[in-house]
Design a protein around this motif. Structure first.
Motif, mmCIF file in Angstrom:
data_model
loop_
_atom_site.group_PDB
_atom_site.id
_atom_site.type_symbol
_atom_site.label_atom_id
_atom_site.label_comp_id
_atom_site.label_asym_id
_atom_site.label_seq_id
_atom_site.Cartn_x
_atom_site.Cartn_y
_atom_site.Cartn_z
ATOM 1 N N MET A 1 42.474 49.791 39.813
ATOM 2 C CA MET A 1 41.569 48.822 39.213
ATOM 3 C C MET A 1 40.506 48.435 40.242
ATOM 4 N N PRO A 2 39.241 48.452 39.853
ATOM 5 C CA PRO A 2 38.176 48.121 40.815
ATOM 6 C C PRO A 2 38.170 46.636 41.171
ATOM 7 N N VAL A 3 37.551 46.349 42.302
ATOM 8 C CA VAL A 3 37.408 44.972 42.758
ATOM 9 C C VAL A 3 36.251 44.329 41.992
ATOM 10 N N LEU A 4 36.492 43.145 41.465
ATOM 11 C CA LEU A 4 35.487 42.371 40.744
ATOM 12 C C LEU A 4 34.960 41.297 41.688
ATOM 13 N N LEU A 47 27.752 24.156 49.203
ATOM 14 C CA LEU A 47 28.216 25.526 49.085
ATOM 15 C C LEU A 47 27.309 26.197 48.058
ATOM 16 N N THR A 48 26.168 26.664 48.547
ATOM 17 C CA THR A 48 25.117 27.197 47.673
ATOM 18 C C THR A 48 25.600 28.380 46.858
ATOM 19 N N LEU A 49 26.308 29.277 47.504
ATOM 20 C CA LEU A 49 26.835 30.460 46.839
ATOM 21 C C LEU A 49 28.208 30.745 47.418
ATOM 22 N N SER A 50 29.197 30.844 46.544
ATOM 23 C CA SER A 50 30.572 31.096 46.960
ATOM 24 C C SER A 50 31.127 32.171 46.034
ATOM 25 N N LEU A 51 31.319 33.364 46.594
ATOM 26 C CA LEU A 51 31.788 34.498 45.806
ATOM 27 C C LEU A 51 33.196 34.884 46.204
ATOM 28 N N VAL A 52 33.961 35.348 45.222
ATOM 29 C CA VAL A 52 35.300 35.850 45.483
ATOM 30 C C VAL A 52 35.380 37.304 45.041
ATOM 31 N N ALA A 53 36.223 38.050 45.735
ATOM 32 C CA ALA A 53 36.575 39.409 45.326
ATOM 33 C C ALA A 53 37.951 39.306 44.688
ATOM 34 N N HIS A 62 36.467 36.500 50.117
ATOM 35 C CA HIS A 62 35.596 35.343 49.849
ATOM 36 C C HIS A 62 34.422 35.351 50.811
ATOM 37 N N ILE A 63 33.286 34.892 50.322
ATOM 38 C CA ILE A 63 32.102 34.714 51.170
ATOM 39 C C ILE A 63 31.396 33.430 50.751
ATOM 40 N N ALA A 64 30.860 32.727 51.743
ATOM 41 C CA ALA A 64 30.155 31.464 51.508
ATOM 42 C C ALA A 64 28.749 31.532 52.086
ATOM 43 N N GLY A 95 34.715 43.305 52.434
ATOM 44 C CA GLY A 95 33.783 42.377 53.087
ATOM 45 C C GLY A 95 32.351 42.845 52.932
ATOM 46 N N SER A 96 32.118 44.131 53.087
ATOM 47 C CA SER A 96 30.768 44.685 52.928
ATOM 48 C C SER A 96 30.249 44.480 51.509
ATOM 49 N N GLU A 97 31.129 44.679 50.522
ATOM 50 C CA GLU A 97 30.724 44.449 49.126
ATOM 51 C C GLU A 97 30.331 42.989 48.919
ATOM 52 N N LEU A 98 31.115 42.081 49.483
ATOM 53 C CA LEU A 98 30.810 40.657 49.356
ATOM 54 C C LEU A 98 29.475 40.313 50.006
#
Length: 167
Positions: A1-4, A47-53, A62-64, A95-98
């Motif tokens: 399953m791919p990472v979302l 926290l302007t942009l907070s993304l999760v994998a 996670h990236i902030a 991490g690179s994808e994030l």
């Protein structure tokens, strides 16, 4: 399953905290306060942009991104970090994808640029470069880099949000 990769939701907060603590536990130059920094930014609305994998329903990365000031002024620039990946999934490109997704989304918001404090060899692959015109006190210039998204880079002293004072 791919990472979302998606924006964080309230239900992700505990997993982000645990993931961040584990990811930085053995990092030599870590203050061990990265999870507290994220929480402080979230509470302050910075926290302007907070993304999760997400993989198989679990938060594995996670990236902030949060606003920074240059010479005390908001010039439309942001700081990247912290970024963390589940320990057993590191060095697999998550991490690179994030980073790529985060920078793309940041650019779409009209952000003018992004700074990062980190390993030059890692961040250069995303277009970051050292700029002696942008200074973070107490940090060697080669480890503090910037990426211009729109316009020209500002010059001056960079200040991160007070949430980073947990360092």
């Amino acid at each position: 399953m791919p990472v979302l990769i998606r924006e964080e939701m309230t239900v992700d907060c505990a997993a982000i905290r645990d993931l961040t603590k584990a990811a930085f536990a053995s990092v030599e130059h870590s203050s061990q306060t990265e999870a507290e920094i994220i929480e402080a930014l979230r509470i302050a609305g910075a926290l302007t942009l907070s993304l999760v994998a997400i993989e198989d329903g679990d938060v594995i990365g996670h990236i902030a991104f949060s606003p920074v000031l240059v010479d005390g002024t908001n010039v439309g620039w942001y700081g990247l970090g912290p970024v963390s990946v589940q320990v057993n999934r590191q060095k697999n490109g998550i991490g690179s994808e994030l980073v790529r997704e985060g920078l793309q989304r940041l650019a779409q918001t009209g952000a003018k640029g992004c700074v990062v404090l980190g390993e030059p060899d890692y961040y250069k692959r995303f277009g970051f470069e050292a700029d002696t015109g942008l200074v973070l006190d107490g940090v060697p210039a080669s480890y503090f880099m910037r990426l211009v998204l729109h316009g020209r880079p500002p010059k001056g002293r960079v200040t991160y949000h007070a949430g980073f004072d947990a360092r």
